[in-house]
Scaffold this motif. Structure first.
Motif, PDB file in Angstrom:
ATOM      1  N   SER A  21       3.942  -0.564   4.589  1.00  0.00           N
ATOM      2  CA  SER A  21       4.292  -0.517   3.170  1.00  0.00           C
ATOM      3  C   SER A  21       5.415  -1.495   2.846  1.00  0.00           C
ATOM      4  O   SER A  21       5.346  -2.222   1.848  1.00  0.00           O
ATOM      5  CB  SER A  21       4.708   0.911   2.802  1.00  0.00           C
ATOM      6  OG  SER A  21       5.150   0.968   1.477  1.00  0.00           O
ATOM      7  N   CYS A  35       8.490  -5.017  -7.500  1.00  0.00           N
ATOM      8  CA  CYS A  35       8.258  -3.744  -6.816  1.00  0.00           C
ATOM      9  C   CYS A  35       9.599  -3.272  -6.258  1.00  0.00           C
ATOM     10  O   CYS A  35      10.221  -3.980  -5.472  1.00  0.00           O
ATOM     11  CB  CYS A  35       7.241  -3.883  -5.680  1.00  0.00           C
ATOM     12  SG  CYS A  35       5.531  -4.077  -6.228  1.00  0.00           S
ATOM     13  N   ARG A  39       9.092   2.410  -4.597  1.00  0.00           N
ATOM     14  CA  ARG A  39       7.624   2.353  -4.585  1.00  0.00           C
ATOM     15  C   ARG A  39       7.100   2.139  -3.174  1.00  0.00           C
ATOM     16  O   ARG A  39       6.039   2.649  -2.816  1.00  0.00           O
ATOM     17  CB  ARG A  39       7.140   1.243  -5.507  1.00  0.00           C
ATOM     18  CG  ARG A  39       7.442   1.498  -6.969  1.00  0.00           C
ATOM     19  CD  ARG A  39       6.478   0.791  -7.878  1.00  0.00           C
ATOM     20  NE  ARG A  39       6.706   1.121  -9.268  1.00  0.00           N
ATOM     21  CZ  ARG A  39       5.881   0.810 -10.255  1.00  0.00           C
ATOM     22  NH1 ARG A  39       4.770   0.159  -9.983  1.00  0.00           N
ATOM     23  NH2 ARG A  39       6.145   1.146 -11.496  1.00  0.00           N
ATOM     24  N   ARG A  42       7.109   5.516  -1.677  1.00  0.00           N
ATOM     25  CA  ARG A  42       5.995   6.332  -2.177  1.00  0.00           C
ATOM     26  C   ARG A  42       4.671   5.907  -1.563  1.00  0.00           C
ATOM     27  O   ARG A  42       3.825   6.745  -1.254  1.00  0.00           O
ATOM     28  CB  ARG A  42       5.952   6.231  -3.699  1.00  0.00           C
ATOM     29  CG  ARG A  42       7.118   6.931  -4.377  1.00  0.00           C
ATOM     30  CD  ARG A  42       7.305   6.486  -5.802  1.00  0.00           C
ATOM     31  NE  ARG A  42       6.130   6.686  -6.613  1.00  0.00           N
ATOM     32  CZ  ARG A  42       5.997   6.229  -7.855  1.00  0.00           C
ATOM     33  NH1 ARG A  42       6.986   5.544  -8.405  1.00  0.00           N
ATOM     34  NH2 ARG A  42       4.898   6.454  -8.541  1.00  0.00           N
ATOM     35  N   LEU A  43       4.485   4.591  -1.349  1.00  0.00           N
ATOM     36  CA  LEU A  43       3.254   4.122  -0.715  1.00  0.00           C
ATOM     37  C   LEU A  43       3.189   4.595   0.732  1.00  0.00           C
ATOM     38  O   LEU A  43       2.124   5.019   1.208  1.00  0.00           O
ATOM     39  CB  LEU A  43       3.174   2.593  -0.784  1.00  0.00           C
ATOM     40  CG  LEU A  43       1.953   1.960  -0.093  1.00  0.00           C
ATOM     41  CD1 LEU A  43       0.658   2.476  -0.697  1.00  0.00           C
ATOM     42  CD2 LEU A  43       2.007   0.448  -0.197  1.00  0.00           C
ATOM     43  N   ALA A  46       2.183   8.165   0.712  1.00  0.00           N
ATOM     44  CA  ALA A  46       0.762   8.321   0.390  1.00  0.00           C
ATOM     45  C   ALA A  46      -0.123   7.977   1.590  1.00  0.00           C
ATOM     46  O   ALA A  46      -1.115   8.662   1.866  1.00  0.00           O
ATOM     47  CB  ALA A  46       0.394   7.437  -0.804  1.00  0.00           C
ATOM     48  N   SER A  62      -2.965   1.639  -2.677  1.00  0.00           N
ATOM     49  CA  SER A  62      -1.883   0.700  -2.955  1.00  0.00           C
ATOM     50  C   SER A  62      -1.815   0.360  -4.433  1.00  0.00           C
ATOM     51  O   SER A  62      -0.729   0.249  -5.012  1.00  0.00           O
ATOM     52  CB  SER A  62      -2.067  -0.578  -2.132  1.00  0.00           C
ATOM     53  OG  SER A  62      -2.173  -0.292  -0.757  1.00  0.00           O
ATOM     54  N   VAL A  65      -0.187   3.142  -6.610  1.00  0.00           N
ATOM     55  CA  VAL A  65       1.250   3.310  -6.413  1.00  0.00           C
ATOM     56  C   VAL A  65       2.045   2.102  -6.903  1.00  0.00           C
ATOM     57  O   VAL A  65       3.100   2.248  -7.518  1.00  0.00           O
ATOM     58  CB  VAL A  65       1.548   3.574  -4.921  1.00  0.00           C
ATOM     59  CG1 VAL A  65       3.050   3.628  -4.671  1.00  0.00           C
ATOM     60  CG2 VAL A  65       0.897   4.867  -4.481  1.00  0.00           C
ATOM     61  N   SER A  68       1.689  -1.134 -12.196  1.00  0.00           N
ATOM     62  CA  SER A  68       2.047  -0.351 -13.372  1.00  0.00           C
ATOM     63  C   SER A  68       1.596  -0.996 -14.679  1.00  0.00           C
ATOM     64  O   SER A  68       1.798  -0.421 -15.740  1.00  0.00           O
ATOM     65  CB  SER A  68       3.568  -0.145 -13.418  1.00  0.00           C
ATOM     66  OG  SER A  68       4.243  -1.389 -13.415  1.00  0.00           O
TER      67      SER A  68
END
Length: 421
Positions: A21, A35, A39, A42-43, A46, A62, A65, A68
């Motif tokens: 990530s 980014c 984030r 969070r990736l 996940a 990907s 997450v 946006s």
């Protein structure tokens, strides 16, 4: 034969979700896509929760997450194809470089991990020693050999990646400037709360707005059969940052103040610094030029690099700002190592007053990252029972924990049942 294939498959090292990530987010940032480190966290979470079984599932995980906005898709798709589908060749121009409006090229060197010395061709230069492995796949190696068990690794050289885990106290002067620039770009978002103000709603499941319904009936001159509804608005909680700039916090305060400057500019936060006294720096840090903002902040706080008076600083904050509404229902973040020159009982008393006003108190202590650390300092031990979250924030990667705690996704020290704040 089957046993040999299993042995070769087992020999392929696994790539950790955090490393994958971080390296992928670094590639996106170098390509021009914004980014933040949270984030990347969070990736990684996940990917640990739902490990992707193929490239397609990895793409959607990907994308959900990290993307946006719709205009970010061209850059994201280009970088993803280069990283995970093997479409990037450092010796050739980017395939979309000639197209008008195409996304910027990936500014990273794509190399494969060097094979063992006996398999490497004579005269071939080894990979750059500072490259960081990002993605591993059971594909072809640099020589084009598709033998199972060979590992193709995309590696990228990134100064930002190298500095992510470095403690702020170990940075050189140039590295401090780079980390300050990155810290000022972090996006800090507080959780939402229901406001007393309302807005119109077309759904009957909302609360009936009796006043608006009566006013509409009076304007029509007769009774009306139309009922008007309203919902309570949601708004972000206030963010208040208090940073210790005493002598013991000098290696870390220079980065934390840059974080305060970015929070004031992007999140509308209120910023204070304290050493022997409390100084409000919201107006000074609101300037767009970060260097000028930090220079004015240093001029406004004459006690910079002095002693530490935590209890007196918190008392002044509560009396002069907190009780007037600044801390009521707010997320309060305190950056300090807890080394106070005062009675720990006074620290506990003032923290209790702040606890009754704030919605969440987050304490950031860079000393927490030391092996075997225990909060034994008088000020820290007295303040900790009144904190919701306790994090280190000693490096740029650790600032992701700070952002997660502010957002409301951090690990709480204890569950509080006070829902009225």
């Amino acid at each position: 034969m089957a046993g040999t294939q299993r042995t070769r498959a087992a020999a392929v090292p696994e790539v950790k979700a955090a490393a994958l990530s971080a390296a992928f987010v670094t590639a996106l940032r170098r390509a021009g896509l914004t980014c933040s480190p949270d984030r990347a966290v969070r990736l990684a979470e996940a990917l640990r929760l739902v490990p992707p079984s193929d490239v397609g599932k990895l793409y959607w995980a990907s994308r959900v997450v990290l993307v946006s906005a719709r205009d970010q898709l061209p850059v994201f798709d280009s970088v993803f194809a280069a990283v995970f589908r093997g479409g990037f060749d450092p010796a050739a121009p980017h395939p979309a470089a000639a197209a008008p409006g195409s996304p910027p090229a990936v500014q990273a060197d794509a190399r494969t991990r060097p094979s063992p010395a006996e398999d490497r061709a004579p005269g071939r230069a080894p990979a750059h020693p500072r490259t960081t492995p990002a993605v591993a796949s059971a594909g072809a190696d640099s020589s084009g050999d598709h033998t199972p068990g060979r590992e193709a690794v995309l590696a990228m050289a990134s100064p930002e990646e190298r500095l992510h885990a470095t403690s702020f106290a170990q940075l050189t002067g140039e590295e401090v400037l780079e980390i300050r620039r990155l810290a000022a770009r972090l996006l800090l978002a507080t959780p939402t709360r229901r406001s007393r103000r309302t807005r119109k709603s077309a759904h009957s499941s909302a609360r009936l707005d009796v006043r608006a319904t009566v006013r509409a009936a009076r304007r029509s001159g007769s009774d009306t059969t139309r009922l008007l509804y309203a919902r309570r608005r949601e708004q972000r909680r206030k963010l208040v940052l208090l940073c210790d700039v005493s002598g013991s916090m000098e290696p870390y305060a220079r980065i934390f103040v840059a974080l305060l400057q970015g929070a004031v500019a992007t999140a509308g936060a209120e910023a204070f610094v304290f050493s022997t006294r409390l100084t409000r720096l919201t107006r000074q840090l609101a300037l767009r030029d970060p260097d000028e903002a930090l220079a004015r902040a240093a001029d406004a706080a004459p006690d910079w690099s002095g002693g530490t008076r935590i209890a007196d600083s918190i008392r002044r904050f509560v009396d002069e700002h907190g009780r007037r509404g600044l801390a009521r229902g707010a997320v309060v973040v305190i950056f300090s190592d807890g080394w106070a020159q005062e009675d720990p009982g006074n620290v506990a008393a003032q923290m209790a007053r702040l606890r009754r006003l704030a919605h969440t108190i987050i304490w950031v202590n860079p000393r927490k990252a030391a092996p075997g650390y225990q909060p034994l300092a008088g000020g820290m031990a007295a303040a900790l029972p009144f904190c919701d979250t306790f994090v280190s924030g000693h490096s740029y990667a650790a600032l992701a924990e700070v952002a997660a705690a502010i957002r409301g996704g951090g690990t709480s020290l204890k569950e509080r049942g006070n829902s009225c704040r």
